[in-house]
Design an enzyme around this catalytic site. Structure first.
Site, PDB file in Angstrom:
ATOM      1  N   CYS A 187       0.786  -1.244   0.000  1.00 42.12           N
ATOM      2  CA  CYS A 187       0.000   0.000   0.000  1.00 42.12           C
ATOM      3  C   CYS A 187       0.812   1.286   0.000  1.00 42.12           C
ATOM      4  CB  CYS A 187      -0.925   0.007   1.219  1.00 42.12           C
ATOM      5  SG  CYS A 187      -2.083  -1.373   1.286  1.00 42.12           S
ATOM      6  N   HIS A 196      -2.851   6.558   4.300  1.00 39.87           N
ATOM      7  CA  HIS A 196      -1.773   5.596   4.551  1.00 39.87           C
ATOM      8  C   HIS A 196      -0.392   6.113   4.152  1.00 39.87           C
ATOM      9  CE1 HIS A 196      -0.701   1.035   4.845  1.00 39.87           C
ATOM     10  NE2 HIS A 196      -0.278   1.762   5.872  1.00 39.87           N
TER      11      HIS A 196
END
Length: 573
Positions: A93, A149
């Site tokens: 990610c 993130h």
């Protein structure tokens, strides 16, 4: 009465109540007639840019790749646009998101290793200009919806400080789709849904995919289409936990594997969210001057229902199943539409490409690793990109059969690294699980379907593939072409000389949500960050004895969480 009805329609759509109930099928494709490969009229102003990023969606998890999952919106948008079938992303990610927003490889951001975890004092480098900041300079309004993130330990790391005018979403890597709770280990749990820089407690209970699509529609409803817009929608879907509204699960009730069934339902729900956003683009006058980009962030997680078939590997690996992305561009502004492009494209390329579309400029001083690939996408020209550094992770150097000698004295093959140059792809170290895993259609019961994925018997630390002729990585040519191996190892060494140090700090106990009202959020100031860095570098002894006593409990907690982070959490992605 008619005026009231019109008001109600706009109001309800803005709030998302109407946007999930489509009156007519195929609204996504309703737009101006397209003339195949005929050149489009140049836009009268910079185009609206809509970038849609999905999470953990596998290469096989879209209808136009032959999936058993229904994605009619994505199929239609891709068919009418340009499918990117030589498109690469990162295997996990944070790296993909960082490269999208900076246009730089991980070795040039210090994020070479793993992801940014909730308790780490780490974030996207603050001295690097982000894509939304560049677009703001070009006169764009910039909005983000979804998963960040990219770190949040300081307020300066937040999306609204990194170029976005507005933000609604989560700061950490994965949350519950309804409650927005996230746990970073036993007992370390907190709420993670934020609007701007505030905790959005009142929005809890709404399924995130629907909530994010509703917010995107609301942004479009309230923005003047005469002013350029950048809308970044980073869906949480289809990352774990596997949760879906019941009506989508019902469609897949005959699918034997429970994980695949839930995963499929989540993908289809996300597909409908994209349909709603596309409809809003048309409803509010954005579509004719818009560019829609769809991308996955990494390969699918096979033991959580995802599929990268027929590619090798999965999320978290440098095999094609981990780094080959789903991607397409849909736009009335494309000069050549309804086609498949095999031009080499990497996620870092979106930065210079979109800045160029916006009328901005980039230069060598920006330190970008990406290329402007718009002519390749829109006109079918050759890609300016000829190679991709997938990554060099100097902290992951545990391959038992790797050595400097094994790398001809050029490269330590124990180090995890991967590079693509022309038609050749080289991997060193431990690239991760390397099986070819078919879609998980078998019924799930303990010890059955996930055992289809096995760790390959690794007795080597170098692999070489002709990725053009062998996209499934079945024929290792390292033994037959030592000349190519040597050349690519030298190229890795060249890249490594430009790398900055890895930034992967230990967990800080002050990040615990209990110290922040029960929610994840910033916990450090600039001064505290400097103090943390000094301690990590072994200079903590320079502090006064009184100050050390004052922070005795914090020091002990910090030491404990360091051990917990390295021993228990290092592989949690």
């Amino acid at each position: 009465m008619h005026a009231l009805s019109g008001f109600s329609l706009v109001s309800l759509l803005s709030l998302g109540y109407l946007s999930w109930d489509w009156a007519k099928p195929g609204l996504v494709a309703d737009g101006p007639a397209e003339a195949g490969d005929q050149p489009s009229v140049a836009p009268p102003q910079p185009p609206h840019i809509i970038f849609i990023l999905t999470d953990d969606q596998g290469y096989h998890d879209v209808g136009y790749h032959g999936s058993d999952i229904e994605t009619p919106t994505l199929d239609r948008l891709a068919a009418e646009g340009v499918k990117l079938e030589n498109y690469y992303i990162q295997p996990i990610c944070t790296p993909s998101r960082s490269q999208l927003l900076t246009g730089r490889y991980q070795i040039h951001t210090g994020l070479q290793h793993s992801i940014i975890r909730p308790r780490q004092p780490n974030c996207l480098p603050l001295d690097q200009v982000t894509l939304p900041q560049k677009l703001q300079e070009a006169g764009y309004s910039t909005h983000m919806v979804g998963k960040w993130h990219l770190g949040f330990y300081r307020k300066e790391c937040l999306p609204t400080r990194r170029g976005f005018d507005t933000f609604l979403g989560s700061l950490t890597g994965n949350v519950d789709y309804y409650t927005y709770d996230n746990c970073d280990g036993p007992g370390v749990c907190g709420f993670d849904l934020h609007e701007g820089e505030s905790v959005a407690w009142g929005l809890s209970g709404q399924y995130s995919t629907m909530l994010y699509a509703q917010r995107a529609s609301h942004i479009l409803a309230s923005h003047n289409p005469q002013n350029p817009l950048f809308l970044y929608v980073a869906f949480q879907a289809v990352h774990t936990p596997l949760q879906s509204p019941r009506e989508y699960l019902y469609r897949y009730r005959t699918m034997g594997n429970v994980a695949r069934r839930k995963y499929a339902a989540m993908v289809t729900c996300m597909d409908e969210a994209v349909r709603n956003i596309t409809w809003a683009l048309k409803r509010y006058g954005f579509y004719n001057n818009s560019v829609i980009i769809f991308s996955s962030d990494n390969g699918g997680q096979t033991f959580s229902g995802g599929s990268n078939w027929p590619l090798r590997g999965r999320k978290g690996t440098y095999w094609e199943g981990g780094v080959r992305g789903l991607g397409f561009v849909h736009s009335p502004l494309l000069k050549k539409k309804r086609r498949t492009s095999r031009a080499l494209v990497h996620i870092t390329d979106w930065y210079p490409t979109l800045v160029g579309l916006a009328g901005g400029t980039t230069s060598a001083a920006d330190g970008l690793d990406g290329y402007d690939v718009w002519p390749a996408i829109s006109e079918g020209r050759a890609s300016p990109r000829t190679e991709i550094l997938h990554n060099i992770d100097p902290l992951y150097n545990h391959a038992r059969h790797g050595s400097l000698e094994g790398g001809f004295g050029i490269w330590n093959t124990a180090v995890q690294a991967a590079i693509r140059v022309g038609e050749w792809k080289l991997l060193t170290g431990d690239p991760g699980y390397g099986d070819w895993i078919p879609p998980q259609t078998l019924a799930s019961f303990p010890g059955s379907w996930w055992n289809l994925e096995r760790m390959a018997s690794i007795r080597q630390a170098v692999w070489l593939f002709n990725i053009s002729a062998d996209p499934y990585e079945r024929e290792d040519l390292a033994g037959q072409r030592p000349d190519v191996v040597r050349t690519l190892l030298a190229r890795l060494a060249d890249y490594n000389r430009t790398a900055i140090p890895v930034r992967y700090p230990a967990a800080n106990p002050r990040a615990h949500p209990d110290f922040n009202g029960g929610a994840w959020g910033p916990w450090a100031s600039e001064e505290e960050e400097e103090e943390e860095e000094e301690e990590e570098e072994g200079r903590a002894r320079s502090f006064s004895r009184g100050r050390r006593k004052k922070k005795c409990k914090i020091c002990k907690l910090r030491s404990f969480f360091r051990k917990l982070n390295t021993r228990l959490m290092s592989h949690r992605i």
